[in-house]
Design an enzyme around this catalytic site. Structure first.
Site, PDB file in Angstrom:
ATOM      1  N   GLU B  89       2.658   2.872   2.278  1.00 43.32           N
ATOM      2  CA  GLU B  89       3.343   3.351   0.967  1.00 43.32           C
ATOM      3  C   GLU B  89       4.451   4.216   0.942  1.00 43.32           C
ATOM      4  O   GLU B  89       4.760   4.824   0.264  1.00 43.32           O
ATOM      5  CB  GLU B  89       2.037   3.937   0.203  1.00 43.32           C
ATOM      6  CG  GLU B  89       1.214   4.907   1.147  1.00 43.32           C
ATOM      7  CD  GLU B  89      -0.016   5.533   0.388  1.00 43.32           C
ATOM      8  OE1 GLU B  89      -0.934   4.785   0.592  1.00 43.32           O
ATOM      9  OE2 GLU B  89       0.227   6.783  -0.266  1.00 43.32           O
ATOM     10  N   CYS B 121      -3.670   2.676   1.167  1.00 45.22           N
ATOM     11  CA  CYS B 121      -4.141   2.737   2.759  1.00 45.22           C
ATOM     12  C   CYS B 121      -4.613   1.455   3.375  1.00 45.22           C
ATOM     13  O   CYS B 121      -4.864   1.194   4.619  1.00 45.22           O
ATOM     14  CB  CYS B 121      -5.086   3.929   3.160  1.00 45.22           C
ATOM     15  SG  CYS B 121      -4.452   5.424   2.565  1.00 45.22           S
ATOM     16  N   HIS B 244     -11.334   3.322   8.247  1.00 43.20           N
ATOM     17  CA  HIS B 244     -10.351   3.988   7.527  1.00 43.20           C
ATOM     18  C   HIS B 244     -10.729   5.719   7.736  1.00 43.20           C
ATOM     19  O   HIS B 244     -11.958   6.191   7.399  1.00 43.20           O
ATOM     20  CB  HIS B 244     -10.287   3.736   6.153  1.00 43.20           C
ATOM     21  CG  HIS B 244      -8.919   4.852   5.495  1.00 43.20           C
ATOM     22  ND1 HIS B 244      -7.976   5.025   5.978  1.00 43.20           N
ATOM     23  CD2 HIS B 244      -9.004   5.643   4.502  1.00 43.20           C
ATOM     24  CE1 HIS B 244      -6.990   5.698   5.455  1.00 43.20           C
ATOM     25  NE2 HIS B 244      -7.862   6.137   4.532  1.00 43.20           N
TER      26      HIS B 244
END
Lengths: 132, 356
Positions: B89, B121, B244
């Site tokens: 991003e 993400c 994550h």
């Protein structure tokens, strides 16, 4: 705007790619059409390994236009493992002091913007202290 | 085990032929952010410190270094690569792909697909699944996929403590050439507005506590659980797991809820010392795990991207890992290369000081 020049030089800048004389084996960077040693006009691309050591250096505090974003920075003459001297910025020094003989390795980094923040980004070789 | 038709499994088995990580040198301690913005109150800081990119680094330079590491391990001819896909991003250009520059620099151009992914993400694992599809369908022998970020966090915001830089890249190829075989993937995606950045905005917005239960935990847990059920596996069947990691707490809680022990997530839990590398966060956990794994080890990786979705991967390490692992810098080599900076230097390095 120098986009044609940046585009033309991308191969040598991204990977430290020069030439090797197909007659006598002399290696050159930047690339040379005519061998400076034997005068042969036949050469092939040669990508240098990117490892070397600092031969000499100086730190720039008053940077030329286009380079002030990263000033102060250190420029070094790097003796490559293949024997050539290359001029390039040192990067990722952190708190390390540059030293003659310091082992360094080539990385590809952002060199500058072509013009202002609207211009193309120019990438090329720099050297950092060898990580391991 | 009943065949789950929702699993993503190519007809031709695929895996990871080479992997590479990258983390910049500079570190900003979370207590520095607390010093500047909340009078030094240091209780409950989400991590110890985060990585900060140097003045000449961006997603293009970082993607290139991670890819060079992956190519050193893979040892394949760059001319045989048919795709280069990077998720982020924080691509340096709004228009002009990161992936074309990486493809050119590694010698994969011009016979190659190249594009940049965006899914907060999880853009990195999104690229990996696409690469699996390309290799698994026989359209190409190898494809490169990665995810890296120089993440943005608004000054003083909760995200500024963790928004970091780094990530990983992979050469995806046939399973019989792989150092780790990807057995199957399951993706779980919904429309969930937990975090976003509008066009032309410098910093993202987020839903505070809304980013937890309905976003991170819902998607990570569903993806992990459904994949494990479909594979007929339980947490104890895996040697390692990585998730994550937007902070230190979330991945530890997700692991625990899925039945994993702290030991299983230890090698991949990097957020305490490098922060949240966004599109790189789950997959740099995987590179760090591969750095210590043994042949036969089974790994569960679950990414999460706001917006929102998770990709869950079931991976088995092969003998080939041992001969390739030491051919490039390891994730911990980069983490150990550490220079601490203060908030003032961070503000300069991240372009937070208006010059005009």
């Amino acid at each position: 705007m120098e986009i044609a020049r940046h585009w033309r030089l991308k191969e040598q800048r991204y990977n430290l790619t020069g030439t090797v004389c197909t007659k006598c084996g002399e290696k050159s960077f930047p690339p040379r059409r005519v061998c400076p040693k034997c005068g042969s006009e036949t050469s092939a691309p040669f990508t240098f390994c990117g490892r070397g050591e600092v031969y000499s250096f100086t730190t720039i505090y008053e940077a030329p236009t286009g380079f002030n974003e990263t000033a102060p920075y250190t420029v070094a003459l790097v003796r490559l493992e293949e024997g050539l001297l290359v001029t390039a910025q040192l990067t990722d020094l952190g708190n390390d002091k540059p030293e003659i003989g310091m082992p360094v390795e080539m990385v590809t980094r952002r060199l500058r913007s072509d013009g202002d923040e609207r211009g193309m980004l120019v990438y090329g070789y720099k050297f950092r202290p060898a990580v391991v | 085990m009943t065949e789950n038709k929702n699993l993503l499994k190519p007809s031709r088995p695929v895996g990871i032929v080479g992997y590479g990580a990258y983390v910049p040198r500079y570190r900003l301690p979370a207590k520095e952010v607390a010093r500047v913005w909340v009078g030094g109150r240091g209780t409950g800081l989400p991590i110890k410190e985060k990585s900060v990119p140097g003045l000449d680094e961006d997603v293009i330079t970082m993607s290139l270094e991670a890819t060079r590491n992956a190519m050193k391990r893979a040892g394949v001819d760059p001319a045989e690569i048919r795709a280069v896909w990077f998720g982020s991003e924080s691509h340096p250009y709004a228009v002009k792909p990161t992936s074309t520059i990486v493809a050119e620099a590694i010698g994969a151009a011009p016979h190659v697909q190249a594009a940049d992914m965006e899914f907060a993400c999880k853009a990195g694992t999104e690229a990996m699944v696409m690469a699996m599809g390309m290799v698994g369908s026989g359209m190409g022998r190898y494809a490169i996929a990665g995810g890296l970020d120089t993440a943005q966090g608004k000054p003083g915001d909760a995200l500024e403590y963790t928004a970091a830089a780094g990530g990983a890249a992979f050469v995806i190829g046939p399973a019989d050439e792989s150092l780790a075989v990807i057995n199957a993937v399951y993706s779980y995606v919904t429309d969930t507005p937990d975090f976003w950045r509008r066009e032309y905005q410098r910093y993202p917005e987020h839903g505070n506590r809304f980013t937890g239960e309905p976003a991170y935990f819902k998607h990570i847990l569903a993806a992990g659980k459904i994949l494990m059920e479909a594979m007929g596996a339980k947490a104890s069947d895996y040697t390692w797991a990585t998730f994550h990691q937007p902070n230190a707490k979330f991945p530890q809680r997700a692991a625990s809820l899925l039945g994993f022990t702290p030991e299983q997530i230890e090698p991949g839990l990097l957020s305490p010392v490098i922060g949240n590398t966004y599109a790189g966060a789950a997959i740099i956990g995987l590179t760090s795990t591969l750095d210590v794994a043994k042949p036969g080890d089974r790994i569960l990786m679950v990414s999460f991207g706001s917006g929102a979705g998770s990709d869950a991967f079931d991976i088995t390490v092969t003998e080939k890992l041992l001969e390739r692992r030491d051919k490039a810098l390891k994730t911990q080599d980069y983490i150990a290369r550490r220079t601490e900076i203060d908030y003032a230097m961070y503000a300069r390095m991240r372009g937070k000081i208006a010059m005009k």
